[in-house]
Design an enzyme around this catalytic site. Sequence first.
Site, PDB file in Angstrom:
ATOM      1  N   GLY A  23      47.701  59.298 -33.850  1.00  0.00           N
ATOM      2  CA  GLY A  23      48.672  58.889 -34.870  1.00  0.00           C
ATOM      3  C   GLY A  23      49.521  60.143 -35.111  1.00  0.00           C
ATOM      4  O   GLY A  23      49.028  61.140 -35.134  1.00  0.00           O
ATOM      5  N   ASN A  24      50.553  59.834 -35.451  1.00  0.00           N
ATOM      6  CA  ASN A  24      51.435  61.090 -36.101  1.00  0.00           C
ATOM      7  C   ASN A  24      52.618  60.343 -37.175  1.00  0.00           C
ATOM      8  O   ASN A  24      52.825  58.970 -36.959  1.00  0.00           O
ATOM      9  CB  ASN A  24      52.307  61.778 -34.954  1.00  0.00           C
ATOM     10  CG  ASN A  24      52.894  60.997 -33.889  1.00  0.00           C
ATOM     11  OD1 ASN A  24      53.973  60.323 -34.096  1.00  0.00           O
ATOM     12  ND2 ASN A  24      52.181  61.242 -32.620  1.00  0.00           N
ATOM     13  N   THR A  38      49.810  68.813 -34.710  1.00  0.00           N
ATOM     14  CA  THR A  38      49.114  68.431 -33.362  1.00  0.00           C
ATOM     15  C   THR A  38      47.865  68.360 -33.426  1.00  0.00           C
ATOM     16  O   THR A  38      47.053  69.377 -34.071  1.00  0.00           O
ATOM     17  CB  THR A  38      49.718  69.455 -32.202  1.00  0.00           C
ATOM     18  OG1 THR A  38      48.862  68.924 -30.971  1.00  0.00           O
ATOM     19  CG2 THR A  38      48.980  70.965 -32.356  1.00  0.00           C
ATOM     20  N   SER A  65      52.886  66.587 -30.689  1.00  0.00           N
ATOM     21  CA  SER A  65      53.525  66.219 -29.343  1.00  0.00           C
ATOM     22  C   SER A  65      54.747  65.490 -29.381  1.00  0.00           C
ATOM     23  O   SER A  65      55.314  65.504 -28.546  1.00  0.00           O
ATOM     24  CB  SER A  65      52.555  66.214 -28.294  1.00  0.00           C
ATOM     25  OG  SER A  65      51.729  65.129 -28.398  1.00  0.00           O
ATOM     26  N   GLU A  66      54.666  64.434 -30.248  1.00  0.00           N
ATOM     27  CA  GLU A  66      55.626  63.441 -30.221  1.00  0.00           C
ATOM     28  C   GLU A  66      56.856  63.808 -31.180  1.00  0.00           C
ATOM     29  O   GLU A  66      57.540  63.001 -31.792  1.00  0.00           O
ATOM     30  CB  GLU A  66      55.098  62.052 -30.413  1.00  0.00           C
ATOM     31  CG  GLU A  66      54.118  61.825 -29.267  1.00  0.00           C
ATOM     32  CD  GLU A  66      53.517  60.452 -29.398  1.00  0.00           C
ATOM     33  OE1 GLU A  66      53.992  59.650 -28.613  1.00  0.00           O
ATOM     34  OE2 GLU A  66      52.448  60.288 -30.131  1.00  0.00           O
ATOM     35  N   HIS A  85      53.711  56.493 -36.485  1.00  0.00           N
ATOM     36  CA  HIS A  85      53.235  56.056 -35.096  1.00  0.00           C
ATOM     37  C   HIS A  85      51.721  55.905 -35.030  1.00  0.00           C
ATOM     38  O   HIS A  85      51.069  56.958 -35.374  1.00  0.00           O
ATOM     39  CB  HIS A  85      53.820  57.020 -34.280  1.00  0.00           C
ATOM     40  CG  HIS A  85      53.460  56.994 -32.740  1.00  0.00           C
ATOM     41  ND1 HIS A  85      53.661  55.687 -32.086  1.00  0.00           N
ATOM     42  CD2 HIS A  85      52.851  57.554 -31.871  1.00  0.00           C
ATOM     43  CE1 HIS A  85      53.104  55.678 -30.820  1.00  0.00           C
ATOM     44  NE2 HIS A  85      52.427  56.995 -30.737  1.00  0.00           N
ATOM     45  N   HIS A  87      48.343  53.738 -32.723  1.00  0.00           N
ATOM     46  CA  HIS A  87      47.773  52.736 -31.643  1.00  0.00           C
ATOM     47  C   HIS A  87      47.037  51.659 -32.068  1.00  0.00           C
ATOM     48  O   HIS A  87      45.917  51.749 -31.689  1.00  0.00           O
ATOM     49  CB  HIS A  87      47.264  53.770 -30.577  1.00  0.00           C
ATOM     50  CG  HIS A  87      47.857  54.906 -30.102  1.00  0.00           C
ATOM     51  ND1 HIS A  87      47.677  55.700 -29.307  1.00  0.00           N
ATOM     52  CD2 HIS A  87      49.183  55.309 -30.276  1.00  0.00           C
ATOM     53  CE1 HIS A  87      48.523  56.800 -29.102  1.00  0.00           C
ATOM     54  NE2 HIS A  87      49.541  56.363 -29.646  1.00  0.00           N
ATOM     55  N   HIS A 148      51.508  52.143 -24.978  1.00  0.00           N
ATOM     56  CA  HIS A 148      51.416  53.199 -25.668  1.00  0.00           C
ATOM     57  C   HIS A 148      50.839  52.707 -27.043  1.00  0.00           C
ATOM     58  O   HIS A 148      49.887  53.052 -27.641  1.00  0.00           O
ATOM     59  CB  HIS A 148      52.669  53.954 -25.655  1.00  0.00           C
ATOM     60  CG  HIS A 148      52.731  55.196 -26.375  1.00  0.00           C
ATOM     61  ND1 HIS A 148      53.572  56.197 -26.209  1.00  0.00           N
ATOM     62  CD2 HIS A 148      51.764  55.685 -27.269  1.00  0.00           C
ATOM     63  CE1 HIS A 148      53.404  57.284 -27.167  1.00  0.00           C
ATOM     64  NE2 HIS A 148      52.240  57.035 -27.766  1.00  0.00           N
TER      65      HIS A 148
END
Length: 181
Positions: A23-24, A38, A65-66, A85, A87, A148
């Site tokens: 997640g980010n 990261t 990385s996003e 963000h 998943h 994703h």
Amino acid sequence: MLREASKLCQRLARHGLVVASDGNASLKGKNAIYITRTMSEFEGLSVADWRKMPHKGDPRVDVSSEWRMHQIIFQQLPEIKAIVHCHPVFATSFAVLGLGLDGTLLTETAEFGIIPVVPLAPPGSADLAGGVVKALETGRVACLLAQHGALTVGATFLEAVQRMERLERLAQIQWLVTHRV
Ligand SMILES: [Zn+2]
């Protein structure tokens, strides 16, 4: 601000909406964006896991990385101040199947409207960022990313987090409702 956001990220992990470093999240400040580093894990996330990056250009630090997706959303949609963000299992299952969610199924998710699936693009790419902006530019507050995960936004970090929680609950309920016998 970052202490409170860290606690909310921990809450997302506690609720099973994110595992490992999958997640980010980010917050828009006046002169910079604050984004998770990261490989940071939401479980146990602390203030030390946040990085400062510019509103434009290469972050030059070890950010998620996003990062490009976060930076472009903030640039193009100024009313958005926070992005989450993850998943989550059910929402990501819909994303893998290429199926959107219907927020109007539940009163508490009515503001989502129809949640679209942003077309497949490599994680971290400008293409993916562009797809997300297109999905959100009409004032939408959540979208799925094909094969994703999910993304929610808010005027505050709490708002973006609560929307992620409600989005996954909606996905669970929509799954059960559409698979009734
Ligand atoms: Zn992701």
